[in-house]
Structure formats: C-alpha cells, structure tokens
Motif scaffolding. Structure first.
Motif, short mmCIF file in Angstrom:
data_model
loop_
_atom_site.label_atom_id
_atom_site.label_comp_id
_atom_site.label_asym_id
_atom_site.label_seq_id
_atom_site.Cartn_x
_atom_site.Cartn_y
_atom_site.Cartn_z
N LEU A 91 0.85 -1.20 0.00
CA LEU A 91 0.00 0.00 0.00
C LEU A 91 0.89 1.24 0.00
CD1 LEU A 91 -2.78 1.49 0.46
CD2 LEU A 91 -2.24 1.36 2.91
N VAL A 92 0.56 2.20 -0.88
CA VAL A 92 1.22 3.51 -0.86
C VAL A 92 0.10 4.55 -0.81
CG1 VAL A 92 2.84 5.06 -2.00
CG2 VAL A 92 3.05 2.59 -2.34
N GLY A 139 4.57 -7.84 2.98
CA GLY A 139 3.95 -6.61 2.50
C GLY A 139 4.47 -5.36 3.21
N SER A 140 4.06 -4.22 2.67
CA SER A 140 4.51 -2.95 3.25
C SER A 140 3.46 -1.86 3.08
CB SER A 140 5.82 -2.48 2.59
OG SER A 140 5.58 -2.01 1.27
N ILE A 141 3.61 -0.83 3.90
CA ILE A 141 2.80 0.39 3.79
C ILE A 141 3.78 1.55 3.67
CG2 ILE A 141 1.19 1.93 4.99
CD1 ILE A 141 0.11 -0.56 6.48
N THR A 142 3.51 2.44 2.72
CA THR A 142 4.34 3.65 2.57
C THR A 142 3.42 4.86 2.59
OG1 THR A 142 5.95 2.44 1.22
CG2 THR A 142 6.01 4.85 1.11
N PHE A 143 3.69 5.78 3.52
CA PHE A 143 2.95 7.04 3.58
C PHE A 143 3.79 8.13 2.89
CE2 PHE A 143 1.54 5.02 7.69
CZ PHE A 143 0.21 4.85 7.35
N LEU A 144 3.15 9.28 2.71
CA LEU A 144 3.84 10.42 2.11
C LEU A 144 3.68 11.63 3.01
CD1 LEU A 144 5.10 10.45 -0.89
CD2 LEU A 144 3.39 12.20 -1.25
N SER A 145 4.80 12.25 3.35
CA SER A 145 4.75 13.53 4.09
C SER A 145 5.30 14.61 3.17
CB SER A 145 5.52 13.40 5.40
OG SER A 145 6.89 13.14 5.16
N GLY A 146 6.22 15.41 3.63
CA GLY A 146 6.84 16.46 2.82
C GLY A 146 7.85 17.19 3.68
N GLY A 147 8.72 17.95 3.04
CA GLY A 147 9.77 18.66 3.76
C GLY A 147 9.24 19.58 4.86
N LEU A 148 7.97 20.02 4.70
CA LEU A 148 7.38 20.88 5.74
C LEU A 148 7.29 20.18 7.09
CD1 LEU A 148 4.51 22.54 3.65
CD2 LEU A 148 6.38 23.77 4.76
N THR A 180 4.79 -6.60 8.94
CA THR A 180 4.52 -5.67 7.83
C THR A 180 5.41 -4.45 8.03
OG1 THR A 180 2.25 -6.38 7.55
CG2 THR A 180 2.77 -4.16 6.78
N ARG A 181 6.09 -4.03 6.98
CA ARG A 181 6.99 -2.88 7.09
C ARG A 181 6.22 -1.59 6.79
NH1 ARG A 181 10.21 -2.50 3.44
NH2 ARG A 181 9.22 -3.94 1.98
N VAL A 182 6.52 -0.56 7.56
CA VAL A 182 5.80 0.72 7.40
C VAL A 182 6.82 1.87 7.38
CG1 VAL A 182 3.93 2.18 8.23
CG2 VAL A 182 3.89 -0.27 8.73
N ASN A 183 6.79 2.66 6.34
CA ASN A 183 7.75 3.75 6.15
C ASN A 183 7.04 4.99 5.60
OD1 ASN A 183 10.43 2.32 6.64
ND2 ASN A 183 9.51 0.99 5.09
N ALA A 229 10.05 4.88 -3.85
CA ALA A 229 8.95 4.01 -3.38
C ALA A 229 9.26 2.55 -3.71
CB ALA A 229 7.64 4.45 -4.02
N LEU A 230 9.87 2.31 -4.86
CA LEU A 230 10.24 0.92 -5.20
C LEU A 230 11.23 0.37 -4.17
CD1 LEU A 230 10.81 0.84 -9.08
CD2 LEU A 230 8.75 0.27 -7.77
N PHE A 231 12.18 1.21 -3.77
CA PHE A 231 13.16 0.79 -2.75
C PHE A 231 12.42 0.39 -1.46
CE2 PHE A 231 15.35 2.50 1.06
CZ PHE A 231 16.35 1.54 1.19
N LEU A 232 11.47 1.23 -1.02
CA LEU A 232 10.78 0.94 0.24
C LEU A 232 9.90 -0.31 0.12
CD1 LEU A 232 9.85 4.50 1.55
CD2 LEU A 232 11.71 3.00 2.29
N MET A 233 9.32 -0.53 -1.04
CA MET A 233 8.48 -1.73 -1.20
C MET A 233 9.30 -3.01 -1.24
SD MET A 233 5.41 -0.69 -3.83
CE MET A 233 5.95 0.77 -4.71
#
Ligand SMILES: NC(=O)c1ccc[n+]([C@@H]2O[C@H](COP(=O)([O-])OP(=O)(O)OC[C@H]3O[C@@H](n4cnc5c(N)ncnc54)[C@H](OP(=O)(O)O)[C@@H]3O)[C@@H](O)[C@H]2O)c1
Length: 256
Positions: A91-92, A139-148, A180-183, A229-233
């Motif tokens: 999941l991304v 499996g893995s979960i990847t969230f998105l934040s930002g420099g802020l 499950t990995r989460v990043n 994202a490919l690296f994290l998955m």
C-alpha cells in the motif's frame, strides 16, 4: 585455512515487483501516478484509488491500471474500497486534500485546521487501518509527508503538524503491524499538478528558484519519488523510517 565465520553474501534485494499487487491511494495524478508507473514498470499489478474514476477517453494514461473510487475522508468509503480490492502486497498513500484550501494560522479557524489534518492524517490512518488485514506476507505500507514536516514555512501551519503526524504514525505502525513494514517518503518540491493553483508565471518562477537553490540543481519529478517508493516496497530490512527525496531542500534556505 580461513577461520572466518562470515556468511556467504545473499543476493541483493532487487526493485522487481513481478507477481505483486500494489495499491496507490492518490495514484491517478502527481507523485502517486509517478509511483504507480514505477511499480508497473517493475512488474506489479497496480490499482490506483482516489475520488474520481476516469474513462479511457479522459485518461488514456490510466488504461493499464485498475481504478477504484475512494474518499480518504470517509472511513466507510475506505473500508468498502479495500474490501473490494481484496488481498494485495504493498500500500502507498500519497493522496491529500488541496493545500491551497488552507491559509495562514491567523486567518484560519478550527474547521480549516481540522479539514487538512483529517484529510491528510486521518485519511492516511484509515487507508492503513483497512488495508493492513489484506496485506500478504512480506507486505509494506508507505505514507507520504513532505519537507514541511521538519522545515516549517509561514502560511503552512496546518500542513507541518499533519505531515509530522503521518511520520509518527508510520513509526508507531512499524512496531504494531510488524512484520509488515511501514515507512514514509518525505518529498521536497516536486513539479506536479498540485502546483496548478499558482498562476503559470509564478509557478515557472518558483521552479527556477528551486533549481538554483536546491543542491540537486533541478526540480523534483514524480519519477524521483517513484524510484524511492520501489526501494521501500522491495527492501525487506527497511521499516519505521523516513526517506527524504528532496534534492536537498531541507538543507538550504526556504524558497517561495
Ligand atoms: N508536489 C509537491 O511538491 C509536494 C511536496 C511535498 C509534499 N507533497 C505531498 O505529496 C502529496 C501528493 O502530492 P501530489 O503533488 O501528488 O498532489 P496531486 O497531484 O494534487 O495529487 C493529489 C491526489 O490526491 C487525490 N485526493 C485528493 N483528495 C482525496 C480524497 N479525499 N480521497 C482520495 N484521494 C484524494 C487526488 O485525486 P482525486 O481528485 O481523484 O481524489 C489526487 O490524485 C500531498 O500530500 C502533498 O502535500 C507534495
């Protein structure tokens, strides 16, 4: 005779996603689309989810993806969408409410602040909550934040805490949902439709300033984030971390 106890080197993890199913919430545009395209190029079956479902006439570039309708602000919609998707591998979540809809701290009321936090943080929370039981082993979960998240700017007081909360959730879930990995991916300025609210000449000027100021000496592209994202998955030993892909944005003075 050698007395080494070193194990022989195992094959390095590759970025290959053949046989894997990837769901990208926010995958129909911008950074999410960059990640969806990277996952598909790596061999994955890709589902893109967001509020709108486009016809092939409207969006030929989405033709190779399965599209699912989902409003991350609405838990029932999120639950129903994931129940329909079924078992998958990665999941991304890149989606977020419109940043331009929120103003400066002294111009805001609680409803405005709540709106961004609910959309970005609780929307990411809901996607993880309803996807986690469906994730296959590895499996893995990847969230998105930002420099802020780590480099606040005037006028974005609602965004910084929402991004920071997403990063904190990611670490908490790496513990609670293990193995499950989460990043979290933390992009810097990335040239996507998110900046479409700016007049064209202002947007062009911003891009020039970014290219001059950031150590990478260019603006970010969605495919830069897709690569990360490919690296994290695919890397089985990365969890509970934040990977910044920002061209060095957080090392230099703010650009606006
Ligand atoms: N671009 C940058 O420079 C940058 C830098 C740092 C951080 N970020 C963060 O990266 C994320 C994505 O940015 P982007 O550039 O890819 O933005 P974008 O191109 O505007 O894409 C946003 C996506 O979110 C979806 N979305 C919006 N509200 C939704 C909802 N309620 N439920 C489900 N999906 C929803 C939209 O699709 P629908 O309209 O179909 O729902 C769209 O696909 C945001 O969190 C942004 O804050 C971006």
């Amino acid at each position: 005779m050698s007395t080494s106890t070193h194990q022989p080197l195992a094959a390095a993890p590759s970025l290959n996603l053949a046989g894997k199913k990837v769901v990208v919430v926010g995958g129909k545009s911008g950074i999410g689309l960059g990640i969806a395209q990277a996952a598909q190029a790596a061999g994955a079956q890709v589902v893109v989810a967001s509020r709108r479902v486009a016809t092939i006439q409207e969006r030929a570039d989405l033709g190779n993806f399965e599209q699912v309708s989902l409003d991350m602000r609405d838990e029932a919609s999120v639950r129903q969408a994931f129940a329909g998707i079924g078992a998958f591998d990665h999941l991304v979540v890149t989606a977020a409410p419109d940043i331009g809809s929120w103003g400066g701290f002294m111009d805001a009321d609680m409803q405005g602040a709540r709106s961004y936090m609910e959309g970005k943080y609780l929307g990411s929370w809901a996607c993880a909550r309803h996807a986690a039981p469906l994730l296959r082993a590895g499996g893995s979960i990847t969230f998105l934040s930002g420099g802020l998240a780590v480099r606040p700017k005037p006028g974005f007081a609602a965004v910084t805490p929402a991004f920071a909360a997403v990063e904190a959730l990611s670490a908490a879930l790496a513990i609670e949902l293990a193995p499950t990995r989460v990043n979290t991916l933390r992009p810097g300025f990335t040239d996507t439709d998110m900046w479409g609210f700016l007049p064209a000449e202002v947007r062009a000027g911003l891009k020039e300033k970014v290219a001059a100021a950031f150590p990478a000496r260019r603006v970010g592209r969605a495919e830069d984030i897709g690569h990360a994202a490919l690296f994290l998955m695919t890397n089985p030993y990365v969890t509970g971390t934040v990977v910044e892909v920002s061209g060095g944005e957080t090392l230099v003075d703010s650009v606006s």
